[in-house]
Design an enzyme around this catalytic site. Structure first.
Site, PDB file in Angstrom:
ATOM      1  N   CYS A 146      19.179  95.340  24.309  1.00  0.00           N
ATOM      2  CA  CYS A 146      19.684  93.953  24.911  1.00  0.00           C
ATOM      3  C   CYS A 146      19.569  92.999  23.646  1.00  0.00           C
ATOM      4  O   CYS A 146      20.379  93.296  22.894  1.00  0.00           O
ATOM      5  CB  CYS A 146      18.590  93.584  25.933  1.00  0.00           C
ATOM      6  SG  CYS A 146      19.115  92.146  26.883  1.00  0.00           S
TER       7      CYS A 146
ATOM      8  N   HIS B 258      19.042  97.660  29.863  1.00  0.00           N
ATOM      9  CA  HIS B 258      17.753  98.117  29.431  1.00  0.00           C
ATOM     10  C   HIS B 258      17.507  99.501  30.085  1.00  0.00           C
ATOM     11  O   HIS B 258      16.993  99.769  31.172  1.00  0.00           O
ATOM     12  CB  HIS B 258      16.640  97.247  30.097  1.00  0.00           C
ATOM     13  CG  HIS B 258      16.464  95.634  29.492  1.00  0.00           C
ATOM     14  ND1 HIS B 258      15.755  95.710  28.320  1.00  0.00           N
ATOM     15  CD2 HIS B 258      17.036  94.699  29.789  1.00  0.00           C
ATOM     16  CE1 HIS B 258      15.690  94.398  27.985  1.00  0.00           C
ATOM     17  NE2 HIS B 258      16.350  93.733  28.798  1.00  0.00           N
TER      18      HIS B 258
ATOM     19  N   GLU C   2      15.397 101.528  29.238  1.00  0.00           N
ATOM     20  CA  GLU C   2      14.103 102.193  29.633  1.00  0.00           C
ATOM     21  C   GLU C   2      13.679 102.104  30.918  1.00  0.00           C
ATOM     22  O   GLU C   2      12.827 102.681  31.329  1.00  0.00           O
ATOM     23  CB  GLU C   2      13.273 101.326  28.575  1.00  0.00           C
ATOM     24  CG  GLU C   2      12.978  99.769  28.902  1.00  0.00           C
ATOM     25  CD  GLU C   2      14.097  98.863  28.358  1.00  0.00           C
ATOM     26  OE1 GLU C   2      15.160  99.382  27.918  1.00  0.00           O
ATOM     27  OE2 GLU C   2      13.809  97.929  28.087  1.00  0.00           O
TER      28      GLU C   2
HETATM   29  N1  GLN Z   1      17.799  86.647  24.829  1.00  0.00           N
HETATM   30  C1  GLN Z   1      18.798  87.522  25.073  1.00  0.00           C
HETATM   31  C2  GLN Z   1      19.436  87.141  26.174  1.00  0.00           C
HETATM   32  O1  GLN Z   1      19.048  86.391  27.048  1.00  0.00           O
HETATM   33  C3  GLN Z   1      18.343  88.994  25.185  1.00  0.00           C
HETATM   34  C4  GLN Z   1      17.454  89.358  26.524  1.00  0.00           C
HETATM   35  C5  GLN Z   1      16.718  90.682  26.330  1.00  0.00           C
HETATM   36  O2  GLN Z   1      16.513  91.084  25.480  1.00  0.00           O
HETATM   37  N2  GLN Z   1      16.144  91.028  27.537  1.00  0.00           N
HETATM   38  O3  GLN Z   1      20.631  87.366  26.445  1.00  0.00           O
END
Ligand code: GLN
Length: 538
Positions: free
Chosen positions: A383, A509, A511
């Site tokens: 992300c 994600h 994970e």
């Molecule tokens: N802050 C970033 C976004 O909102 C990444 C979010 C994250 O890593 N979960 O896109």
């Protein structure tokens, strides 16, 4: 068979592994042939943990349907290998929000709204949804916090009422407590457990089973004492010493007879013999001597490792799959900006940059990506870790010096990571991101496709910003591969570097979908590359 309910409450202190115990018990029942569902009741007033700081609450665990939930749901999914949904977690905030909006609509026709029955009814309604939605035979329900907390009272009261409504024979209260040790004498004390059970009984609940946790061996005589003082049967006090390997907990509980005890007390019969061999093998593998692989985890909440719970577990799963011993070095990304912590990064066989929000420490993450790219160190970005990998590439390969995400620099001339149009008008922070499961098509011949060995996957998301398509061509021309895209090809889901052993990042994600027996391909790929690098380094 009527639906059976196992209510897990916590006594003495929090963080004694109530969630893990509930999850492991769920596995024992699943293994005995029952359809199991799980629900966590969180007594805090926030609507969900989505807007809470990871320092306060640890990781926010995201489900398929986009629910932002408590990290214990990760334990449930990993141990029981189920996919949970929104009904599996609710908070006081959600209960009150529902009641208050009904009140504003006039649904109560002028009645006075009270904790009993309005709040407790709403709690019971939400508990009932689990069985309705899943058709579960056994519902495992964990009450967050510790008995005695002012916030948890309506929840416990609701459970007390529910016991009469679904029938006492269909409910078990399992109280998980902590036995402290006096340092000077090494003596284990049961008094706090007695007090917490007294508190539970004062609201009309007598536990059926007590799981007493301690770091030391717990003598049977202590269990007998707890049984006597807490009015439970002797065989219903389970001494549960802290396990050195997390995934050993179900095996230990099974050996202690918890599976059978629960069935006996509920008067139900297993439809099959539990097969715990895969778990035994897993734990044996954990204990085997293996070459160590060192992963530098460059994050901003590293002081509280619970903030990266699923990332850590996914790394563990992948390490086992690669037959390596995992050592994680936690690096504060802000330190890297101040020229600190680099020795750790340089020593590592792989770099992992997890997700995050806000600008603190972002420059450090960008530096970590640069280091991994230039030195061909295996890298996995999750992300925000993908976004920083792209920003780094734009700055140092494409020479767009001020490249950034518009999350951190609204005025940048090169918003490599930007808001999608449909996100621009959003003002509410809670629950408004791209959340939950989305499909992703893998481009043949890429490292990602090789890792997954399939062509289309679905992964869980939690972010607001996306890769800016205006830069796709330029990136591609210079060696970045867009190896995972949304089916309509509009959204970049996975990127990877061409001339690099393994520099792969995802907007989602991964994970959240890694399981002990089903390690996630992108993590397996990272550790495979790390192992290779280690060999080459010698
Ligand atoms: N802050 C970033 C976004 O909102 C990444 C979010 C994250 O890593 N979960 O896109």
């Amino acid at each position: 068979m009527a639906t059976k309910y196992l209510f897990f409450t916590g006594g003495v202190v929090s963080s004694v592994g109530k969630g893990v115990t509930a999850a492991a018990t769920g596995l024992l029942l699943k293994e005995r042939g029952f359809k199991v569902a799980v629900q966590k009741l969180d007594p805090y007033i926030n609507v969900d943990p989505g807007t809470m700081s990871p320092y306060q609450h640890g990781e926010v665990y995201v489900l398929d349907d986009g629910a932002e939930t408590d990290l214990d749901l990760g334990h449930y999914e990993r141990f029981i290998d189920i996919r949970l949904s929104r009904v599996s977690n609710f908070t006081t905030g959600q209960v009150y929000a529902e009641i208050i909006s009904k009140e504003r609509r006039g649904d109560y026709l002028g009645g006075t709204i009270q904790v009993i029955p309005h709040i407790t009814n709403e709690i019971k309604r939400r508990i009932g949804l689990v069985e309705k939605e899943t058709g579960a035979e056994v519902v495992i329900l964990e009450v967050g916090g510790t008995v005695g907390d002012i916030e948890s009272q309506p929840f416990l009261e609701a459970l007390r009422q529910l016991r009469n409504e679904v029938g006492r024979e269909n409910c078990l209260f399992i109280h998980v407590t902590w036995l402290p040790t006096i340092g000077a004498t090494g003596e284990i004390k049961t008094k706090p457990t007695q007090h917490s059970v007294a508190a539970l009984r004062s609201i009309g609940i007598s536990p059926n089973i007590i799981i007493a946790r301690a770091d030391q061996d717990i003598d049977r005589s202590l269990c007998d004492k707890i049984a006597l003082f807490c009015d439970v049967e002797k065989n219903s006090v389970i001494p549960m010493k802290t396990a050195s390997v997390l995934y050993e907990v179900p095996l230990l509980l099974d050996e202690l007879g918890v599976g059978e005890l629960v069935l006996n007390k509920l008067d139900i019969k297993a439809t099959r013999k539990p097969d715990m061999r895969p778990w035994k093998k897993l734990v044996e593998n954990v204990r085997k001597e293996k070459p160590t692989v060192n992963v530098a985890l460059v994050g901003k909440y590293v002081e509280l490792q619970d903030a990266y719970m699923s990332v850590r577990e996914a790394l563990k799963h992948a390490a086992l799959a690669n037959q390596v011993e995992l050592s994680i070095s936690w690096v504060h990304s802000a330190d890297l900006e101040k020229d600190k912590g680099w020795d750790i990064v340089k020593n590592a066989d792989a770099v992992l940059v997890p997700g995050g929000f806000g600008s603190r420490g972002v420059e450090g993450k960008i530096l970590a990506a640069r280091y991994a790219r230039e030195n061909k160190v295996p890298y996995l970005g999750l992300c925000l870790g993908m976004q920083t990998m792209c920003i780094e590439f734009a700055r140092n390969v494409l020479d767009h010096e001020d490249a950034n995400s518009s999350e951190f620099d609204r005025g940048t001339e090169h918003p490599i990571i930007d808001l999608m149009l449909d996100q621009r008008s959003i003002t509410d922070m809670g629950g408004t991101m791209r959340l939950g499961l989305y499909p992703c098509v893998l481009q043949p011949g890429t490292k990602s496709a090789t890792a997954y060995q399939i062509t289309e996957v679905e992964e869980r998301h939690r972010h607001r910003f996306e890769f800016n398509n205006a830069y796709r061509e330029e990136f591609e021309k210079n060696g970045m591969v867009f190896s995972g895209l949304s089916p309509d090809r509009r959204l970049v889901e996975i990127v990877e570097l061409k001339d690099h052993p393994y520099m792969v990042s995802s907007q989602f994600h991964p994970e959240f979908l890694s399981r002990p027996m089903k390690p996630h391909p992108l993590f397996v790929g990272l550790l495979k590359a790390a192992k290779e690098r280690r060999k080459i380094k010698g």
